[in-house]
Design a protein around this motif. Structure first.
Motif, mmCIF file in Angstrom:
data_model
loop_
_atom_site.group_PDB
_atom_site.id
_atom_site.type_symbol
_atom_site.label_atom_id
_atom_site.label_comp_id
_atom_site.label_asym_id
_atom_site.label_seq_id
_atom_site.Cartn_x
_atom_site.Cartn_y
_atom_site.Cartn_z
ATOM 1 N N GLU A 58 0.814 -1.212 0.000
ATOM 2 C CA GLU A 58 0.000 0.000 0.000
ATOM 3 C C GLU A 58 0.849 1.265 0.000
ATOM 4 O O GLU A 58 0.560 2.218 -0.715
ATOM 5 C CB GLU A 58 -0.957 0.007 1.207
ATOM 6 C CG GLU A 58 -2.068 -0.994 1.129
ATOM 7 C CD GLU A 58 -1.696 -2.380 1.664
ATOM 8 O OE1 GLU A 58 -0.499 -2.619 1.983
ATOM 9 O OE2 GLU A 58 -2.603 -3.222 1.742
ATOM 10 N N ARG A 59 1.906 1.287 0.826
ATOM 11 C CA ARG A 59 2.750 2.489 0.931
ATOM 12 C C ARG A 59 3.452 2.786 -0.391
ATOM 13 O O ARG A 59 3.475 3.921 -0.852
ATOM 14 C CB ARG A 59 3.769 2.348 2.063
ATOM 15 C CG ARG A 59 4.598 3.621 2.257
ATOM 16 C CD ARG A 59 5.556 3.533 3.441
ATOM 17 N NE ARG A 59 4.814 3.503 4.690
ATOM 18 C CZ ARG A 59 4.670 2.423 5.455
ATOM 19 N NH1 ARG A 59 5.226 1.284 5.117
ATOM 20 N NH2 ARG A 59 3.978 2.489 6.566
ATOM 21 N N ALA A 60 4.031 1.744 -1.013
ATOM 22 C CA ALA A 60 4.723 1.951 -2.299
ATOM 23 C C ALA A 60 3.741 2.455 -3.354
ATOM 24 O O ALA A 60 4.081 3.344 -4.151
ATOM 25 C CB ALA A 60 5.392 0.656 -2.755
ATOM 26 N N ALA A 61 2.541 1.913 -3.367
ATOM 27 C CA ALA A 61 1.527 2.369 -4.325
ATOM 28 C C ALA A 61 1.159 3.822 -4.058
ATOM 29 O O ALA A 61 0.994 4.610 -4.990
ATOM 30 C CB ALA A 61 0.287 1.485 -4.250
ATOM 31 N N ALA A 62 1.030 4.201 -2.789
ATOM 32 C CA ALA A 62 0.692 5.586 -2.446
ATOM 33 C C ALA A 62 1.772 6.548 -2.913
ATOM 34 O O ALA A 62 1.465 7.600 -3.490
ATOM 35 C CB ALA A 62 0.465 5.713 -0.939
ATOM 36 N N VAL A 63 3.032 6.194 -2.709
ATOM 37 C CA VAL A 63 4.143 7.054 -3.146
ATOM 38 C C VAL A 63 4.131 7.195 -4.661
ATOM 39 O O VAL A 63 4.278 8.296 -5.203
ATOM 40 C CB VAL A 63 5.496 6.500 -2.643
ATOM 41 C CG1 VAL A 63 6.665 7.219 -3.295
ATOM 42 C CG2 VAL A 63 5.580 6.611 -1.119
ATOM 43 N N ARG A 64 3.940 6.084 -5.365
ATOM 44 C CA ARG A 64 3.906 6.115 -6.839
ATOM 45 C C ARG A 64 2.733 6.954 -7.333
ATOM 46 O O ARG A 64 2.891 7.825 -8.194
ATOM 47 C CB ARG A 64 3.815 4.688 -7.401
ATOM 48 C CG ARG A 64 3.682 4.644 -8.929
ATOM 49 C CD ARG A 64 3.470 3.236 -9.450
ATOM 50 N NE ARG A 64 2.432 2.470 -8.786
ATOM 51 C CZ ARG A 64 1.119 2.634 -8.979
ATOM 52 N NH1 ARG A 64 0.664 3.565 -9.819
ATOM 53 N NH2 ARG A 64 0.243 1.879 -8.328
ATOM 54 N N GLU A 65 1.552 6.699 -6.795
ATOM 55 C CA GLU A 65 0.362 7.447 -7.214
ATOM 56 C C GLU A 65 0.502 8.934 -6.904
ATOM 57 O O GLU A 65 0.083 9.769 -7.697
ATOM 58 C CB GLU A 65 -0.891 6.874 -6.555
ATOM 59 C CG GLU A 65 -1.325 5.527 -7.092
ATOM 60 C CD GLU A 65 -1.975 5.608 -8.466
ATOM 61 O OE1 GLU A 65 -2.392 6.703 -8.899
ATOM 62 O OE2 GLU A 65 -2.077 4.554 -9.122
ATOM 63 N N THR A 75 11.057 11.537 -0.816
ATOM 64 C CA THR A 75 12.422 11.007 -0.823
ATOM 65 C C THR A 75 12.515 9.678 -0.081
ATOM 66 O O THR A 75 13.465 8.942 -0.265
ATOM 67 C CB THR A 75 13.398 12.012 -0.190
ATOM 68 O OG1 THR A 75 12.978 12.298 1.142
ATOM 69 C CG2 THR A 75 13.459 13.298 -1.012
ATOM 70 N N ASP A 76 11.525 9.392 0.751
ATOM 71 C CA ASP A 76 11.530 8.170 1.541
ATOM 72 C C ASP A 76 10.087 7.691 1.702
ATOM 73 O O ASP A 76 9.259 8.407 2.272
ATOM 74 C CB ASP A 76 12.165 8.465 2.901
ATOM 75 C CG ASP A 76 12.205 7.256 3.821
ATOM 76 O OD1 ASP A 76 11.891 6.132 3.377
ATOM 77 O OD2 ASP A 76 12.553 7.443 4.998
ATOM 78 N N ALA A 77 9.805 6.489 1.228
ATOM 79 C CA ALA A 77 8.437 5.958 1.310
ATOM 80 C C ALA A 77 7.948 5.865 2.748
ATOM 81 O O ALA A 77 6.760 5.991 3.021
ATOM 82 C CB ALA A 77 8.367 4.591 0.636
ATOM 83 N N ALA A 78 8.863 5.665 3.688
ATOM 84 C CA ALA A 78 8.474 5.571 5.099
ATOM 85 C C ALA A 78 7.935 6.903 5.620
ATOM 86 O O ALA A 78 7.298 6.944 6.671
ATOM 87 C CB ALA A 78 9.663 5.120 5.932
ATOM 88 N N ALA A 79 8.154 7.986 4.874
ATOM 89 C CA ALA A 79 7.673 9.301 5.299
ATOM 90 C C ALA A 79 6.151 9.338 5.428
ATOM 91 O O ALA A 79 5.616 10.160 6.158
ATOM 92 C CB ALA A 79 8.138 10.374 4.318
ATOM 93 N N GLU A 165 7.467 14.120 7.175
ATOM 94 C CA GLU A 165 8.449 14.929 6.483
ATOM 95 C C GLU A 165 9.061 14.055 5.408
ATOM 96 O O GLU A 165 8.652 12.923 5.223
ATOM 97 C CB GLU A 165 9.507 15.415 7.458
ATOM 98 C CG GLU A 165 8.933 16.324 8.524
ATOM 99 C CD GLU A 165 9.967 16.775 9.520
ATOM 100 O OE1 GLU A 165 9.626 17.622 10.326
ATOM 101 O OE2 GLU A 165 11.097 16.255 9.485
ATOM 102 N N GLY A 166 10.074 14.518 4.732
ATOM 103 C CA GLY A 166 10.767 13.694 3.751
ATOM 104 C C GLY A 166 10.504 14.129 2.325
ATOM 105 O O GLY A 166 10.764 13.380 1.405
ATOM 106 N N LEU A 167 9.961 15.316 2.129
ATOM 107 C CA LEU A 167 9.727 15.782 0.771
ATOM 108 C C LEU A 167 11.003 16.341 0.180
ATOM 109 O O LEU A 167 11.798 16.951 0.854
ATOM 110 C CB LEU A 167 8.655 16.876 0.763
ATOM 111 C CG LEU A 167 7.260 16.413 1.144
ATOM 112 C CD1 LEU A 167 6.340 17.602 1.171
ATOM 113 C CD2 LEU A 167 6.780 15.373 0.175
ATOM 114 N N ARG A 168 11.125 16.153 -1.083
ATOM 115 C CA ARG A 168 12.231 16.736 -1.824
ATOM 116 C C ARG A 168 11.797 18.054 -2.390
ATOM 117 O O ARG A 168 10.687 18.243 -2.780
ATOM 118 C CB ARG A 168 12.586 15.787 -2.966
ATOM 119 C CG ARG A 168 14.013 15.791 -3.257
ATOM 120 C CD ARG A 168 14.438 15.050 -4.434
ATOM 121 N NE ARG A 168 13.770 13.791 -4.717
ATOM 122 C CZ ARG A 168 14.261 12.994 -5.631
ATOM 123 N NH1 ARG A 168 15.321 13.293 -6.284
ATOM 124 N NH2 ARG A 168 13.663 11.881 -5.911
#
Length: 168
Positions: A58-65, A75-79, A165-168
Motif C-alpha cells: 500500500e505504501r509503495a503504491a501511495a508514493v507512486r500514485e 524522498t523516503d516511502a516511510a515518510a 516529512e521527507g519531501l524533496r
C-alpha cells in the motif's frame, strides 16, 4: 487476470487502492474531481491515489500514485508513516469492480502547484478538476465527494495526529 480483482463464486470483484490525504500548511486538503469509470454518475471529488500494482504494498503504491497524479516526490516511502484509515465500499452496479478497498495515508506538505506531466491518457480524460478544499468547504452542499466519505476519513486521520516529512 488483474491482481486487484478477486473473482470466485459468490465473491465480489475487489479493487485495492492506496489513497493520500494531502494537507497543506493551512489545513486544506487536495482533491481531484474524476469521472466514475462507466460515467453513469456525476463526477466526484476524491483524494489522489489509485490501484495497487502487482508486487506493490500500500505504501509503495501511495508514493507512486502521489508522484504520478501530483508531481510530488517523496524522498523516503516511510515518510508516509502507517495508514490512518481503511474503507471498504460497494461501488455502483455499472462499475467494473463491485467493491473498492482503500488504504489511506496522511501527508502534510506546503501547498504546491500540481503537475499533470505524468498523467496517463486515461487520467487526462478522467480528471476534470483539481483544487485545495478548506475543511469547512467539505461540508458545503452541491459537491459530490467520494463514497468512502472524504470528510470522515480526514477527521479520523486528523485525530490520529500524524505528520510527516521527507519531501524533496
Amino acid at each position: 487476470m488483474d491482481p486487484g480483482r478477486r473473482v470466485s463464486t459468490g465473491e465480489p470483484r475487489v479493487r485495492r487502492t492506496a489513497r493520500i490525504l494531502v494537507l497543506d500548511e493551512g489545513g486544506s486538503v487536495l482533491l481531484m474531481k474524476t469521472h466514475w469509470g462507466q460515467r453513469t454518475l456525476p463526477a466526484r471529488w476524491l483524494t489522489p491515489g489509485g490501484g495497487i500494482d502487482p508486487g506493490e504494498d500500500e505504501r509503495a503504491a501511495a508514493v507512486r500514485e502521489l508522484f504520478e497524479e501530483t508531481g510530488l516526490t517523496l524522498t523516503d516511502a516511510a515518510a508516509l508513516g502507517d495508514p490512518v484509515a481503511f474503507r471498504r465500499i460497494a461501488l455502483p452496479p455499472a462499475e467494473e469492480y463491485q467493491v473498492r478497498e482503500a488504504t489511506y495515508f496522511l501527508l502534510r506538505t506546503p501547498r504546491f502547484e500540481l503537475s499533470d506531466a505524468d498523467w496517463t491518457d486515461s487520467e487526462k480524460d478522467d480528471i476534470v478538476g483539481v483544487r485545495w478544499f478548506a475543511l469547512d468547504e467539505l461540508e458545503a452542499p452541491g459537491e459530490d465527494f467520494d463514497p468512502e466519505g472524504v470528510r470522515s476519513v480526514l477527521t479520523e486521520a486528523l485525530r490520529a495526529g500524524r505528520s510527516q516529512e521527507g519531501l524533496r
